[in-house]
Motif scaffolding. Sequence first.
Motif, PDB file in Angstrom:
ATOM      1  N   GLY A  33      25.165 134.790  43.285  1.00 57.12           N
ATOM      2  CA  GLY A  33      23.913 134.114  42.947  1.00 57.12           C
ATOM      3  C   GLY A  33      22.643 134.771  43.437  1.00 57.12           C
ATOM      4  N   MET A  34      22.734 135.986  43.973  1.00 58.93           N
ATOM      5  CA  MET A  34      21.484 136.626  44.390  1.00 58.93           C
ATOM      6  C   MET A  34      20.729 137.083  43.150  1.00 58.93           C
ATOM      7  N   PRO A  35      19.425 136.754  43.053  1.00 57.68           N
ATOM      8  CA  PRO A  35      18.648 137.174  41.885  1.00 57.68           C
ATOM      9  C   PRO A  35      18.484 138.689  41.845  1.00 57.68           C
ATOM     10  N   ILE A  36      18.373 139.204  40.616  1.00 51.82           N
ATOM     11  CA  ILE A  36      18.214 140.643  40.393  1.00 51.82           C
ATOM     12  C   ILE A  36      17.096 141.225  41.256  1.00 51.82           C
ATOM     13  N   LYS A  37      16.002 140.528  41.372  1.00 46.74           N
ATOM     14  CA  LYS A  37      14.860 141.099  42.109  1.00 46.74           C
ATOM     15  C   LYS A  37      15.175 141.276  43.600  1.00 46.74           C
ATOM     16  N   ASP A  38      16.015 140.387  44.151  1.00 42.02           N
ATOM     17  CA  ASP A  38      16.421 140.539  45.548  1.00 42.02           C
ATOM     18  C   ASP A  38      17.408 141.696  45.694  1.00 42.02           C
ATOM     19  N   ILE A  39      18.301 141.826  44.718  1.00 43.14           N
ATOM     20  CA  ILE A  39      19.263 142.937  44.760  1.00 43.14           C
ATOM     21  C   ILE A  39      18.498 144.260  44.652  1.00 43.14           C
ATOM     22  N   LYS A  40      17.443 144.227  43.831  1.00 47.51           N
ATOM     23  CA  LYS A  40      16.587 145.405  43.683  1.00 47.51           C
ATOM     24  C   LYS A  40      15.937 145.788  45.023  1.00 47.51           C
ATOM     25  N   GLN A  41      15.478 144.770  45.742  1.00 41.03           N
ATOM     26  CA  GLN A  41      14.885 145.011  47.055  1.00 41.03           C
ATOM     27  C   GLN A  41      15.914 145.615  47.998  1.00 41.03           C
ATOM     28  N   TYR A  42      17.108 145.039  47.967  1.00 37.02           N
ATOM     29  CA  TYR A  42      18.200 145.542  48.814  1.00 37.02           C
ATOM     30  C   TYR A  42      18.500 147.006  48.476  1.00 37.02           C
ATOM     31  N   SER A  43      18.576 147.302  47.184  1.00 37.39           N
ATOM     32  CA  SER A  43      18.856 148.673  46.740  1.00 37.39           C
ATOM     33  C   SER A  43      17.776 149.630  47.214  1.00 37.39           C
ATOM     34  N   ALA A  44      16.535 149.177  47.102  1.00 34.24           N
ATOM     35  CA  ALA A  44      15.411 150.024  47.514  1.00 34.24           C
ATOM     36  C   ALA A  44      15.508 150.329  49.008  1.00 34.24           C
ATOM     37  N   TRP A  45      15.868 149.315  49.790  1.00 33.48           N
ATOM     38  CA  TRP A  45      16.021 149.526  51.240  1.00 33.48           C
ATOM     39  C   TRP A  45      17.143 150.524  51.525  1.00 33.48           C
ATOM     40  N   CYS A  46      18.254 150.383  50.797  1.00 34.43           N
ATOM     41  CA  CYS A  46      19.377 151.305  50.999  1.00 34.43           C
ATOM     42  C   CYS A  46      18.949 152.737  50.692  1.00 34.43           C
ATOM     43  N   GLU A  49      19.279 141.316  57.675  1.00 28.55           N
ATOM     44  CA  GLU A  49      18.696 139.971  57.631  1.00 28.55           C
ATOM     45  C   GLU A  49      18.863 139.365  56.232  1.00 28.55           C
ATOM     46  N   LEU A  50      18.628 140.185  55.208  1.00 26.32           N
ATOM     47  CA  LEU A  50      18.781 139.702  53.834  1.00 26.32           C
ATOM     48  C   LEU A  50      20.214 139.229  53.589  1.00 26.32           C
ATOM     49  N   LEU A  51      21.179 140.033  54.031  1.00 24.36           N
ATOM     50  CA  LEU A  51      22.589 139.669  53.804  1.00 24.36           C
ATOM     51  C   LEU A  51      22.978 138.437  54.620  1.00 24.36           C
ATOM     52  N   GLN A  52      22.443 138.343  55.836  1.00 22.65           N
ATOM     53  CA  GLN A  52      22.779 137.168  56.658  1.00 22.65           C
ATOM     54  C   GLN A  52      22.223 135.891  56.027  1.00 22.65           C
ATOM     55  N   GLU A  53      21.017 136.008  55.515  1.00 24.55           N
ATOM     56  CA  GLU A  53      20.407 134.844  54.845  1.00 24.55           C
ATOM     57  C   GLU A  53      21.216 134.493  53.598  1.00 24.55           C
ATOM     58  N   HIS A  54      21.584 135.520  52.843  1.00 28.63           N
ATOM     59  CA  HIS A  54      22.363 135.291  51.629  1.00 28.63           C
ATOM     60  C   HIS A  54      23.729 134.694  51.969  1.00 28.63           C
ATOM     61  N   ARG A  55      24.316 135.175  53.057  1.00 30.83           N
ATOM     62  CA  ARG A  55      25.611 134.660  53.492  1.00 30.83           C
ATOM     63  C   ARG A  55      25.565 133.144  53.669  1.00 30.83           C
ATOM     64  N   LYS A  56      24.487 132.670  54.270  1.00 32.98           N
ATOM     65  CA  LYS A  56      24.329 131.216  54.470  1.00 32.98           C
ATOM     66  C   LYS A  56      24.353 130.489  53.137  1.00 32.98           C
ATOM     67  N   GLN A  57      23.652 131.072  52.146  1.00 31.08           N
ATOM     68  CA  GLN A  57      23.605 130.464  50.812  1.00 31.08           C
ATOM     69  C   GLN A  57      24.999 130.390  50.197  1.00 31.08           C
ATOM     70  N   VAL A  58      25.773 131.447  50.395  1.00 29.36           N
ATOM     71  CA  VAL A  58      27.119 131.497  49.810  1.00 29.36           C
ATOM     72  C   VAL A  58      28.007 130.440  50.457  1.00 29.36           C
ATOM     73  N   VAL A  59      27.918 130.339  51.782  1.00 31.16           N
ATOM     74  CA  VAL A  59      28.709 129.318  52.492  1.00 31.16           C
ATOM     75  C   VAL A  59      28.331 127.936  51.974  1.00 31.16           C
ATOM     76  N   LYS A  60      27.032 127.727  51.778  1.00 27.72           N
ATOM     77  CA  LYS A  60      26.561 126.433  51.267  1.00 27.72           C
ATOM     78  C   LYS A  60      27.114 126.173  49.862  1.00 27.72           C
ATOM     79  N   GLN A  61      27.086 127.216  49.035  1.00 34.42           N
ATOM     80  CA  GLN A  61      27.632 127.081  47.676  1.00 34.42           C
ATOM     81  C   GLN A  61      29.086 126.650  47.708  1.00 34.42           C
TER      82      GLN A  61
END
Lengths: 134, 134
Positions: B59-72, B84-96
Amino acid sequence: MNYSIHEVAEKFGLSAHTLRYYDKEGLLPFISRNKSGNRTFTELDLNWLAMICCLKNTGMPIKDIKQYSAWCKQGIETIDERKELLQEHRKQVVKQIEELQKNLELIDSKIATYENPELARQLDEQLERARSTV
Amino acid sequence: MNYSIHEVAEKFGLSAHTLRYYDKEGLLPFISRNKSGNRTFTELDLNWLAMICCLKNTGMPIKDIKQYSAWCKQGIETIDERKELLQEHRKQVVKQIEELQKNLELIDSKIATYENPELARQLDEQLERARSTV
DNA sequence: ACTTGACTTAGAGTTAACTCGAAGTACTAC
DNA sequence: GTAGTACTTCGAGTTAACTCTAAGTCAAGT
């Protein structure tokens, strides 16, 4: 005790717009109106809406929820169809959970590499090297 | 061993259109081209794409994945941001997952009423009665 | 009576994520 | 060398699910 569309929207974390949209799409075939023509939601309607939100939040498309609603409205002769739809949907939900759990593991392993700066640096270098040798 | 865009699309259950779309959106900043200008995917690229699909499928939006890719792409100085992005996303996944499990219970209880025709009939009647008394 | 505010409708607009079509280029087989 | 196939780009079109706007109705309060 009846509720206005805005009270219900508040309760369910939806907007009144969205509730009207659901109504228009046939997801709320039981909702009554008062003498002014405004929608009034009973406790029973809230239960119904909870089920609709459950289906929606587990990824069932609006058009399938609409079919389910239509069957409920039709009466007991559609119980087999409803049961089959929910059983099929149940499988999808179980699959979703399994996939999320698998993906969670991958996310966790990635976070783990970031917890270990030396490892993360090596991975970055590996990517870099891969780039320059193609 | 390198792969063409169609081979990769096949492997991942995506279309070549979608892969080009991801590339255009900046999700595949590492993909090289051969002398004809065609994208060629290495094994390392497949790992990368697996991670991208993991983020997308959770469920991560394309624009966030784009940000992640740019950082990589930027290198090791962005590891904290990525973590930090992945940890925040992890919380969302657990919630889902939690929400899906809660919704699964409701679906199961509904199926259970349909397994019991007498109960289902009563529930239908209750709805009917509610309707006629408003 | 008149303003205010909450509702109503129909229908247009928005957003994310594709999905497709057209026109063009490059290697491959005959 | 030319037909076929696989790729390329750019940009337009599609779909689902909202989200909003405009114009209007209705009941309560002053």
